[in-house]
Design a protein around this motif. Structure first.
Motif, short mmCIF file in Angstrom:
data_model
loop_
_atom_site.label_atom_id
_atom_site.label_comp_id
_atom_site.label_asym_id
_atom_site.label_seq_id
_atom_site.Cartn_x
_atom_site.Cartn_y
_atom_site.Cartn_z
N TYR A 19 40.49 38.11 39.68
CA TYR A 19 40.37 36.65 39.79
C TYR A 19 41.67 35.98 39.34
O TYR A 19 42.22 35.12 40.04
CB TYR A 19 39.18 36.14 38.96
N PHE A 20 42.14 36.39 38.16
CA PHE A 20 43.34 35.76 37.58
C PHE A 20 44.54 35.88 38.54
O PHE A 20 45.20 34.88 38.84
CB PHE A 20 43.65 36.42 36.24
N GLN A 21 44.79 37.09 39.00
CA GLN A 21 45.98 37.29 39.84
C GLN A 21 45.87 36.54 41.17
O GLN A 21 46.85 35.97 41.65
CB GLN A 21 46.21 38.79 40.09
N ALA A 22 44.66 36.53 41.75
CA ALA A 22 44.48 35.86 43.05
C ALA A 22 44.72 34.35 42.94
O ALA A 22 45.19 33.72 43.90
CB ALA A 22 43.08 36.14 43.60
N GLN A 23 44.39 33.79 41.76
CA GLN A 23 44.54 32.32 41.63
C GLN A 23 45.99 31.86 41.74
O GLN A 23 46.27 30.70 42.01
CB GLN A 23 43.94 31.83 40.31
N LYS A 24 46.93 32.80 41.56
CA LYS A 24 48.35 32.44 41.72
C LYS A 24 48.66 32.03 43.16
O LYS A 24 49.66 31.36 43.41
CB LYS A 24 49.25 33.63 41.35
N PHE A 25 47.81 32.51 44.09
CA PHE A 25 48.10 32.34 45.53
C PHE A 25 46.90 31.74 46.26
O PHE A 25 46.70 32.02 47.44
CB PHE A 25 48.45 33.71 46.14
N ILE A 26 46.09 30.99 45.54
CA ILE A 26 44.80 30.58 46.07
C ILE A 26 44.96 29.86 47.42
O ILE A 26 45.90 29.09 47.62
CB ILE A 26 44.04 29.73 45.02
N ASP A 63 51.93 24.84 40.60
CA ASP A 63 51.43 24.39 39.30
C ASP A 63 50.93 25.54 38.44
O ASP A 63 50.17 25.34 37.49
CB ASP A 63 50.30 23.38 39.50
N TRP A 64 51.34 26.78 38.76
CA TRP A 64 50.75 27.93 38.09
C TRP A 64 50.91 27.89 36.57
O TRP A 64 49.97 28.17 35.83
CB TRP A 64 51.33 29.23 38.66
N GLU A 65 52.09 27.52 36.09
CA GLU A 65 52.30 27.51 34.64
C GLU A 65 51.31 26.57 33.95
O GLU A 65 50.83 26.86 32.86
CB GLU A 65 53.74 27.13 34.30
N ARG A 66 51.01 25.46 34.59
CA ARG A 66 50.05 24.51 34.01
C ARG A 66 48.62 25.00 34.16
O ARG A 66 47.76 24.73 33.32
CB ARG A 66 50.19 23.15 34.70
N MET A 95 42.44 31.56 33.20
CA MET A 95 42.03 32.68 32.33
C MET A 95 40.74 32.34 31.58
O MET A 95 39.85 33.18 31.45
CB MET A 95 43.16 33.01 31.35
N ARG A 96 40.61 31.11 31.10
CA ARG A 96 39.38 30.72 30.39
C ARG A 96 38.17 30.84 31.29
O ARG A 96 37.12 31.34 30.88
CB ARG A 96 39.50 29.27 29.88
N ARG A 97 38.31 30.40 32.54
CA ARG A 97 37.18 30.48 33.47
C ARG A 97 36.80 31.92 33.77
O ARG A 97 35.63 32.27 33.84
CB ARG A 97 37.53 29.74 34.77
N ALA A 98 37.82 32.76 33.95
CA ALA A 98 37.57 34.17 34.28
C ALA A 98 36.85 34.86 33.11
O ALA A 98 35.85 35.56 33.31
CB ALA A 98 38.89 34.87 34.59
#
Ligand SMILES: Nc1c(N[C@@H]2O[C@H](COP(=O)(O)O)[C@@H](O)[C@H]2O)[nH]c(=O)[nH]c1=O
Length: 162
Positions: A37-44, A75-78, A84-87
């Motif tokens: 989940y975390f990694q995929a969100q970088k490229f959602i 906006d990945w850094e933000r 991560m909290r959601r995951a």
């Protein structure tokens, strides 16, 4: 005493790793691990995100997520802390067994014991931010409040008149 974790196969605290074999349902999809989940969100919203979701292992998901040839969302850094909290929250809400392990750590400090990561873990010198450990501790506090309330409600021990 602080609890250190890293490898997903360590007993009992390897389940705190995002590489642990615990899937979760989030944003209308099933993710094999919180790392997927975390990694995929970088490229959602891109095909690369789908590729990451279908990766055979969390390590493969992480490799794909760190592919420097793929542009990450701006906006990945933000966004990454919230991702991560959601995951982590979804993972421990889904699996009662590891929720029990997390709650059983009481108020101990939880530390991702990696020399390689100064942001999510303790880093080489031990002065890293340990953001993953902090998120786990915050999740623990929320789960404790939520599940204590639920058991109070079941046993009828809530305050009278409420
Ligand atoms: N556990 C673990 C890692 N650590 C995890 O990597 C993620 C951060 O990725 P990034 O922001 O792309 O650097 C986060 O989930 C952190 O806990 N990395 C690994 O290569 N192997 C591993 O076994």
């Amino acid at each position: 005493m602080a609890i250190y974790f890293y490898g997903a196969d360590e007993v009992p605290h390897g389940c705190f790793s995002n590489f642990s074999d615990h899937g979760l349902d989030l944003d209308g999809r099933w993710w094999p691990t919180s790392e997927h989940y975390f990694q995929a969100q970088k490229f959602i919203g891109t095909r690369h995100a789908d590729l990451i979701r279908r990766a055979r292992t969390p390590l493969r998901a992480a490799e794909l997520g760190r592919d420097p040839s793929k542009p990450m969302r701006r906006d990945w850094e933000r966004a990454k802390g919230d991702v991560m909290r959601r995951a982590v929250a979804a993972k421990f809400l889904t699996h009662a067994d590891i929720r029990g392990i997390l709650l059983s750590t009481g108020d101990e400090e939880i530390v991702e014991d990696t020399t390689a990561d100064h942001y999510w873990g303790r880093g080489r010198t031990g002065s890293g931010k340990n953001m993953l450990g902090r998120i786990l501790m915050r999740t623990r506090g929320r789960l404790r409040a939520e599940f204590d309330e639920a058991s109070e409600a079941r046993s009828g021990s809530g305050r009278p008149g409420r």
